[in-house]
Design a protein around this motif. Structure first.
Motif, PDB file in Angstrom:
ATOM      1  N   GLN B 152     -19.614 -22.944  -4.116  1.00 13.32           N
ATOM      2  CA  GLN B 152     -18.983 -21.761  -4.703  1.00 13.32           C
ATOM      3  C   GLN B 152     -18.099 -22.193  -5.867  1.00 13.32           C
ATOM      4  O   GLN B 152     -17.381 -23.182  -5.777  1.00 13.32           O
ATOM      5  N   ARG B 153     -18.140 -21.420  -6.960  1.00 11.53           N
ATOM      6  CA  ARG B 153     -17.415 -21.834  -8.159  1.00 11.53           C
ATOM      7  C   ARG B 153     -15.987 -21.335  -8.206  1.00 11.53           C
ATOM      8  O   ARG B 153     -15.225 -21.704  -9.078  1.00 11.53           O
ATOM      9  N   ARG B 154     -15.632 -20.457  -7.322  1.00 11.71           N
ATOM     10  CA  ARG B 154     -14.275 -19.900  -7.358  1.00 11.71           C
ATOM     11  C   ARG B 154     -13.251 -21.028  -7.190  1.00 11.71           C
ATOM     12  O   ARG B 154     -13.404 -21.875  -6.311  1.00 11.71           O
ATOM     13  N   VAL B 155     -12.271 -21.028  -8.034  1.00  8.61           N
ATOM     14  CA  VAL B 155     -11.254 -22.081  -7.995  1.00  8.61           C
ATOM     15  C   VAL B 155     -10.478 -21.996  -6.684  1.00  8.61           C
ATOM     16  O   VAL B 155     -10.052 -20.915  -6.269  1.00  8.61           O
ATOM     17  N   VAL B 156     -10.339 -23.152  -6.033  1.00  8.99           N
ATOM     18  CA  VAL B 156      -9.590 -23.197  -4.779  1.00  8.99           C
ATOM     19  C   VAL B 156      -8.104 -23.260  -5.106  1.00  8.99           C
ATOM     20  O   VAL B 156      -7.663 -24.175  -5.806  1.00  8.99           O
ATOM     21  N   PRO B 157      -7.323 -22.304  -4.647  1.00 15.12           N
ATOM     22  CA  PRO B 157      -5.890 -22.317  -5.004  1.00 15.12           C
ATOM     23  C   PRO B 157      -5.128 -23.382  -4.245  1.00 15.12           C
ATOM     24  O   PRO B 157      -5.263 -23.511  -3.019  1.00 15.12           O
ATOM     25  N   TRP B 158      -4.343 -24.130  -4.999  1.00 12.97           N
ATOM     26  CA  TRP B 158      -3.489 -25.166  -4.406  1.00 12.97           C
ATOM     27  C   TRP B 158      -2.590 -24.560  -3.325  1.00 12.97           C
ATOM     28  O   TRP B 158      -2.398 -25.150  -2.258  1.00 12.97           O
ATOM     29  N   VAL B 159      -2.043 -23.412  -3.660  1.00  9.58           N
ATOM     30  CA  VAL B 159      -1.057 -22.801  -2.763  1.00  9.58           C
ATOM     31  C   VAL B 159      -1.669 -22.553  -1.390  1.00  9.58           C
ATOM     32  O   VAL B 159      -1.041 -22.809  -0.350  1.00  9.58           O
ATOM     33  N   ALA B 160      -2.912 -22.083  -1.378  1.00  7.83           N
ATOM     34  CA  ALA B 160      -3.557 -21.779  -0.107  1.00  7.83           C
ATOM     35  C   ALA B 160      -3.747 -23.053   0.723  1.00  7.83           C
ATOM     36  O   ALA B 160      -3.493 -23.057   1.940  1.00  7.83           O
ATOM     37  N   VAL B 161      -4.186 -24.121   0.057  1.00  5.78           N
ATOM     38  CA  VAL B 161      -4.414 -25.379   0.776  1.00  5.78           C
ATOM     39  C   VAL B 161      -3.093 -25.925   1.324  1.00  5.78           C
ATOM     40  O   VAL B 161      -2.995 -26.315   2.500  1.00  5.78           O
ATOM     41  N   LEU B 162      -2.076 -25.933   0.477  1.00  7.32           N
ATOM     42  CA  LEU B 162      -0.779 -26.484   0.892  1.00  7.32           C
ATOM     43  C   LEU B 162      -0.132 -25.624   1.975  1.00  7.32           C
ATOM     44  O   LEU B 162       0.431 -26.144   2.953  1.00  7.32           O
ATOM     45  N   ALA B 163      -0.230 -24.299   1.809  1.00  2.09           N
ATOM     46  CA  ALA B 163       0.396 -23.413   2.796  1.00  2.09           C
ATOM     47  C   ALA B 163      -0.293 -23.523   4.151  1.00  2.09           C
ATOM     48  O   ALA B 163       0.373 -23.573   5.199  1.00  2.09           O
ATOM     49  N   THR B 164      -1.617 -23.597   4.136  1.00  2.00           N
ATOM     50  CA  THR B 164      -2.358 -23.701   5.401  1.00  2.00           C
ATOM     51  C   THR B 164      -2.041 -25.007   6.115  1.00  2.00           C
ATOM     52  O   THR B 164      -1.773 -25.025   7.323  1.00  2.00           O
ATOM     53  N   SER B 165      -2.084 -26.098   5.346  1.00  2.00           N
ATOM     54  CA  SER B 165      -1.823 -27.391   5.976  1.00  2.00           C
ATOM     55  C   SER B 165      -0.362 -27.483   6.431  1.00  2.00           C
ATOM     56  O   SER B 165      -0.070 -28.041   7.508  1.00  2.00           O
ATOM     57  N   GLY B 166       0.550 -26.919   5.629  1.00  2.00           N
ATOM     58  CA  GLY B 166       1.960 -26.932   6.029  1.00  2.00           C
ATOM     59  C   GLY B 166       2.201 -26.132   7.295  1.00  2.00           C
ATOM     60  O   GLY B 166       2.951 -26.552   8.194  1.00  2.00           O
ATOM     61  N   ALA B 167       1.533 -24.993   7.391  1.00  2.00           N
ATOM     62  CA  ALA B 167       1.686 -24.160   8.585  1.00  2.00           C
ATOM     63  C   ALA B 167       1.147 -24.866   9.819  1.00  2.00           C
ATOM     64  O   ALA B 167       1.763 -24.811  10.902  1.00  2.00           O
ATOM     65  N   LEU B 168       0.025 -25.543   9.657  1.00  2.00           N
ATOM     66  CA  LEU B 168      -0.537 -26.261  10.808  1.00  2.00           C
ATOM     67  C   LEU B 168       0.377 -27.417  11.205  1.00  2.00           C
ATOM     68  O   LEU B 168       0.620 -27.645  12.411  1.00  2.00           O
TER      69      LEU B 168
END
Lengths: 202, 276
Positions: B152-168
């Protein structure tokens, strides 16, 4: 890379004529199924335009030549990543853009640096004919002065004839985001070109 | 700048209508602008975009094209034919995804078998918490792997990755049993070493697969966190030390560090394909 001894010939004339009428997406599907003439047709259709785009993006025709090869080699290697139902041209230009970004990220080729190992201050004029070299260079620098986020949408829109939806597909952004970037880019370009006009009149 | 000049700007790169062409002929400013843009277009390189019909005829007029085709372009065509000869049918992208999921699953299984002696699960927290956090880690592992390898070409947002990993990470720390294990330093070294050792194989496979597509830092981070999640899950089930400080510095921080290492390593690895 060394040039091939002879052009690669695949398929007969009738087969070539039939693939020439197919859409890019159909050709890509055929290529994924292993039909070499389909790749040949895609290459014939797009290689020149991709080369032009990469020349504008990198500012170097020789670099663009290398990147065109990388683009189509990437297409071959990653043909399994082309999703059925998606558009071919944005995918191809996404590959070309990624190749150019990777080139810029890893640094320029040694022959493009000055003897001191620094980046050249201007882009060499590689086009023949009597032209106003200073003016051309200044205008080109105006385009190069734009940030990449604004320059690429303008290049794709103005020079590749792509619509904003296709550009969004290429860059992995929303259409509205691309329009905002292009609009800002055009505004900035006007400012730069107005400054150029002032310098010319002076 | 007059309205006509503005319209000329809007039409740069296209064929000008007669009224604008006449304006350009008498406007010095527009001549400067259009002249510059004609140069940028590169008359021998691009010109106006070709219509599909023109493209079709261009493809059929093969002899003319071959004369103008660059030597390097011929190499690309030859490379395509060689690749097709080796592997005629394209391998779907999800083959790589299936491989990586398999590696992650095998890593978790082998890690637990090797580490567990009497008990498979030595986490002393309530069983529902152990299962719940384990499922969350598995979900992140699967999602991160998909995000990393999906075309998929949609840009992966940094915020989503960092927020998800931080929450976990926060969830792991806050759901510890509180039970003290070895001394802090010994436990820290043991768990960090285990986490690094368990992650070696999945991280290596992840990097190889990542190099088959264009480099995107956020995707590389997601991939690294996903690879590290395999060892995080092993530690979550195996480690009896449930204090918050141990979980933070012995489990979560090394896991986050593995994500950063993945980004660093991927950025230095060559890219075999620049496809999205």
């Amino acid at each position: 890379m060394k040039p091939a001894s002879a052009p690669v010939r695949t398929g007969d004339d009738s087969g070539r004529a039939s693939v020439a009428l197919e859409s890019d997406e159909v050709l890509m599907a055929r290529f994924c199924e292993g039909q070499a003439p389909a790749f040949d047709a895609l290459f014939q259709r797009h290689s020149r335009q991709v080369r032009g785009y990469l020349t504008r993006l990198t500012g170097s025709a020789s670099t663009a030549e290398d990147l065109v090869q990388l683009t189509f080699m990437s297409l071959v290697r990653a043909r399994g990543r082309f999703l059925p139902g998606s558009r071919f041209k944005p995918w191809l230009y996404a590959i070309a853009t990624n190749a150019a970004r990777d080139f810029q990220r890893r640094g320029r080729r040694p022959e493009e640096l000055t003897p001191e190992g620094e980046l050249p201050t201007g882009i060499a004029d590689e086009s023949p004919g009597p032209r106003d070299v200073g003016l051309e260079r200044a205008v080109r620098q105006a385009l190069d002065a734009l940030p990449e986020s604004q320059r690429i949408p303008i290049l794709l829109h103005r020079f590749e004839g792509m619509g904003f939806a296709e550009i969004a597909d290429t860059l992995g952004l929303t259409e509205s985001a691309v329009k905002v970037r292009a609009h800002r880019g055009y505004l900035r370009l006007r400012e730069l070109l107005a400054a150029l006009r002032t310098e010319t009149l002076e | 700048m007059t309205p006509e000049c503005s319209r000329v700007m809007d039409c740069l790169g296209e064929t000008l209508p007669p009224d604008l062409a006449a304006h350009v002929a008498r406007c010095q400013e527009c001549q400067v602008v259009t002249g510059g843009f004609e140069f940028i277009s590169g008359p021998s390189l691009a010109g106006p975009s070709l219509a599909p019909a023109a493209l079709a005829s261009a493809a059929s007029s093969d002899d003319e094209d071959d004369e103008d085709t660059l030597p390097g372009q011929l190499d690309a065509r030859r490379f395509a034919l060689e690749a097709l000869a080796k592997q005629p049918k394209a391998r779907p992208w999800w083959h790589g995804l299936a491989l990586l999921v398999g590696v992650h699953a095998a890593t978790v299984g082998v890690g637990l078998v090797l580490l567990s002696r009497d008990f498979w699960v030595r986490n002393a927290a309530h069983s529902s918490l152990v299962v719940g956090v384990g499922v969350l880690i598995l979900a992140l592992l699967a999602a991160g792997t998909y995000v990393a390898l999906s075309p998929q070409r949609r840009v992966v947002p940094w915020v989503a990755v960092l927020a998800t990993s931080g929450a976990l990470g926060l969830t792991v720390v806050l759901t510890g049993s509180g039970q003290q294990g070895k001394s802090f330093l010994a436990g820290l070294v043991g768990c960090m070493g285990t986490e690094l050792a368990v992650t070696v194989v999945p991280l290596a496979v992840t990097l190889v697969l990542l190099s088959r597509s264009a480099f995107h830092p956020a995707r590389a981070l997601a991939a690294g966190l996903s690879a590290g999640a395999a060892s995080l899950l092993v530690l979550h089930l195996h480690c009896p030390d449930g204090t918050a400080s141990h979980l933070l510095w012995g489990h979560v921080v090394p896991w986050l560090g593995l994500g950063g290492i993945a980004v660093l390593l991927r950025s230095r690895l060559p890219t075999s394909s620049h496809a999205p």
